[in-house]
Design an enzyme around this catalytic site. Structure first.
Site, PDB file in Angstrom:
ATOM      1  N   ASP A 165      55.732   3.405  43.073  1.00 39.39           N
ATOM      2  CA  ASP A 165      55.569   3.546  41.623  1.00 39.39           C
ATOM      3  C   ASP A 165      56.130   4.881  41.142  1.00 39.39           C
ATOM      4  O   ASP A 165      55.864   5.924  41.741  1.00 39.39           O
ATOM      5  CB  ASP A 165      54.079   3.457  41.261  1.00 39.39           C
ATOM      6  CG  ASP A 165      53.857   3.594  39.769  1.00 39.39           C
ATOM      7  OD1 ASP A 165      54.114   2.613  39.050  1.00 39.39           O
ATOM      8  OD2 ASP A 165      53.438   4.685  39.317  1.00 39.39           O
TER       9      ASP A 165
ATOM     10  N   TYR B 241      58.711  11.438  34.848  1.00 32.34           N
ATOM     11  CA  TYR B 241      58.310  12.352  35.924  1.00 32.34           C
ATOM     12  C   TYR B 241      59.487  13.269  36.254  1.00 32.34           C
ATOM     13  O   TYR B 241      60.486  12.838  36.851  1.00 32.34           O
ATOM     14  CB  TYR B 241      57.892  11.585  37.183  1.00 32.34           C
ATOM     15  CG  TYR B 241      56.697  10.671  37.023  1.00 32.34           C
ATOM     16  CD1 TYR B 241      55.821  10.787  35.954  1.00 32.34           C
ATOM     17  CD2 TYR B 241      56.439   9.670  37.965  1.00 32.34           C
ATOM     18  CE1 TYR B 241      54.733   9.934  35.821  1.00 32.34           C
ATOM     19  CE2 TYR B 241      55.345   8.825  37.844  1.00 32.34           C
ATOM     20  CZ  TYR B 241      54.499   8.961  36.755  1.00 32.34           C
ATOM     21  OH  TYR B 241      53.419   8.115  36.628  1.00 32.34           O
TER      22      TYR B 241
ATOM     23  N   TRP C 164      45.965   4.305  39.055  1.00 33.47           N
ATOM     24  CA  TRP C 164      46.429   5.673  39.302  1.00 33.47           C
ATOM     25  C   TRP C 164      45.233   6.618  39.405  1.00 33.47           C
ATOM     26  O   TRP C 164      44.167   6.352  38.871  1.00 33.47           O
ATOM     27  CB  TRP C 164      47.438   6.128  38.259  1.00 33.47           C
ATOM     28  CG  TRP C 164      46.990   6.327  36.834  1.00 33.47           C
ATOM     29  CD1 TRP C 164      46.954   5.384  35.850  1.00 33.47           C
ATOM     30  CD2 TRP C 164      46.580   7.562  36.221  1.00 33.47           C
ATOM     31  NE1 TRP C 164      46.541   5.937  34.671  1.00 33.47           N
ATOM     32  CE2 TRP C 164      46.303   7.273  34.857  1.00 33.47           C
ATOM     33  CE3 TRP C 164      46.424   8.875  36.662  1.00 33.47           C
ATOM     34  CZ2 TRP C 164      45.871   8.259  33.946  1.00 33.47           C
ATOM     35  CZ3 TRP C 164      45.994   9.852  35.763  1.00 33.47           C
ATOM     36  CH2 TRP C 164      45.721   9.532  34.429  1.00 33.47           C
TER      37      TRP C 164
ATOM     38  N   GLN D   5      49.282  12.872  55.074  1.00 33.33           N
ATOM     39  CA  GLN D   5      48.363  12.391  54.042  1.00 33.33           C
ATOM     40  C   GLN D   5      48.559  10.896  53.798  1.00 33.33           C
ATOM     41  O   GLN D   5      47.601  10.182  53.496  1.00 33.33           O
ATOM     42  CB  GLN D   5      48.593  13.158  52.737  1.00 33.33           C
ATOM     43  CG  GLN D   5      48.191  14.621  52.810  1.00 33.33           C
ATOM     44  CD  GLN D   5      48.558  15.365  51.532  1.00 33.33           C
ATOM     45  OE1 GLN D   5      49.625  15.137  50.954  1.00 33.33           O
ATOM     46  NE2 GLN D   5      47.701  16.249  51.088  1.00 33.33           N
TER      47      GLN D   5
END
Length: 313
Positions: free
Chosen positions: A49, A54, A200, A286
């Site tokens: 996504d 951004y 989100w 992560q």
């Protein structure tokens, strides 16, 4: 990795999605961002996504570079439009949808996106114009399905009542143990109308990883310590009482043999109307930790206790 159907679409989407909001816009971290995309794909995460805004195109450009040479049919690519790309370019008009879609495709280096999302509602453009332009994008083959993010319920309903236009299959809301607003009507409306959620901030901008300790400075290189990224954090989430409660929820997660982040993601995914929880990452490790939340089985009593400890802010 586990997969779920995205609304009334033909898309099967990974329960954990990978987002590029805050971690793809720093040129010095570009190679790390690309490594994170490749790690996500290696782990079976197929939902990627992004959005044109951004980094004003930077995130799409980096993602396009990361996906060069990757089989197009192996991933589900989502982007968005609405927010200003220049002093003259913003919103969901017919002209903007055509212009911004073409620009996104060019930056992403693809012929089509699987999901094109309206990043917010545009009150300055007639809804009919927006929906007709989105429908044209679908019939052109440049977009497979459409979605929205953070639209008012009555505007969603109005869009669904229009005839001869493409139907929304997804909603992208903020949803986490610390932000439960979608439970106030959005989830029930979506479930009835063939729309599912791609969430989100399911980790509340990192607060639900447990990295922020009460009455302690934010760790170096964390979002809260970064002046630009920290601006998006809800200050209420960093209150000592909330951070103390987060640490207690960490014990509940340990009882479920999960990290706190995995527990928080599993809580979001307990909701059948949620298809994917979108996570970001600044390091490939992560991504590993978050991906392990897919398919996690947790005693509902632990979730109930977590909800009691963490009232929504």
């Amino acid at each position: 990795m586990k997969y779920r159907k995205l609304g009334d679409s033909g898309l099967l989407v990974s329960e954990i999605g990978f987002g590029s909001w805050l971690t793809f816009t720093d040129p010095q971290r570009k190679q790390l961002a690309i490594s994170c995309v490749h790690r996500a794909l290696d782990l079976g995460i197929n939902f990627l996504d992004t959005a044109n805004v951004y980094g004003r195109g930077a995130a799409e450009t980096v993602l396009g570079e990361a996906l060069t040479g990757v089989k197009r049919e192996s991933y589900v690519l989502a982007t968005k439009l609405f927010f200003p790309m220049s002093s003259a370019d913003r919103g969901l008009s017919r002209e903007q949808i055509q212009k911004q879609l073409d620009a996104s495709l060019q930056r992403l280096k693809v012929q089509y996106v699987d999901l094109y999302q309206c990043h917010r509602y545009d009150f300055e453009t007639p809804l009919e114009e927006t929906m007709e332009a989105l429908t044209r994008a679908v019939t052109s083959g440049k977009v497979r399905y459409i979605g929205f993010s953070e639209w008012p319920l009555e505007r969603i309903e109005a869009a669904l009542e229009l005839k001869n236009v493409a139907r929304f299959v997804s909603s992208q809301p903020q949803y986490s143990l610390l932000h439960r607003e979608p439970e106030n009507g959005l989830l029930s409306l979506s479930a009835k109308t063939g729309i599912s959620q791609v969430v989100w901030s399911p980790l509340a901008q990192g607060v639900l990883t447990g990295k922020y300790l009460p009455n302690s400075p934010a760790p170096a290189h964390s979002r809260a310590a970064d002046p630009s990224m920290g601006a998006f954090l809800n200050p209420d989430w960093l209150a000592p009482a909330v951070l103390e409660a987060v640490q207690v929820v960490g014990q509940l997660a340990a009882n479920a043999k999960l990290t706190l982040a995995q527990f928080a993601l599993a809580w979001v995914l307990r909701q059948p109307n949620v298809t994917s929880a979108i996570v970001g990452a600044s390091r490939p490790e992560q991504v590993n930790d978050n991906a392990a939340a897919a398919g996690a089985h947790v005693d509902p009593a632990l979730f109930t206790e977590a909800e009691r400890l963490l009232p929504s802010h």
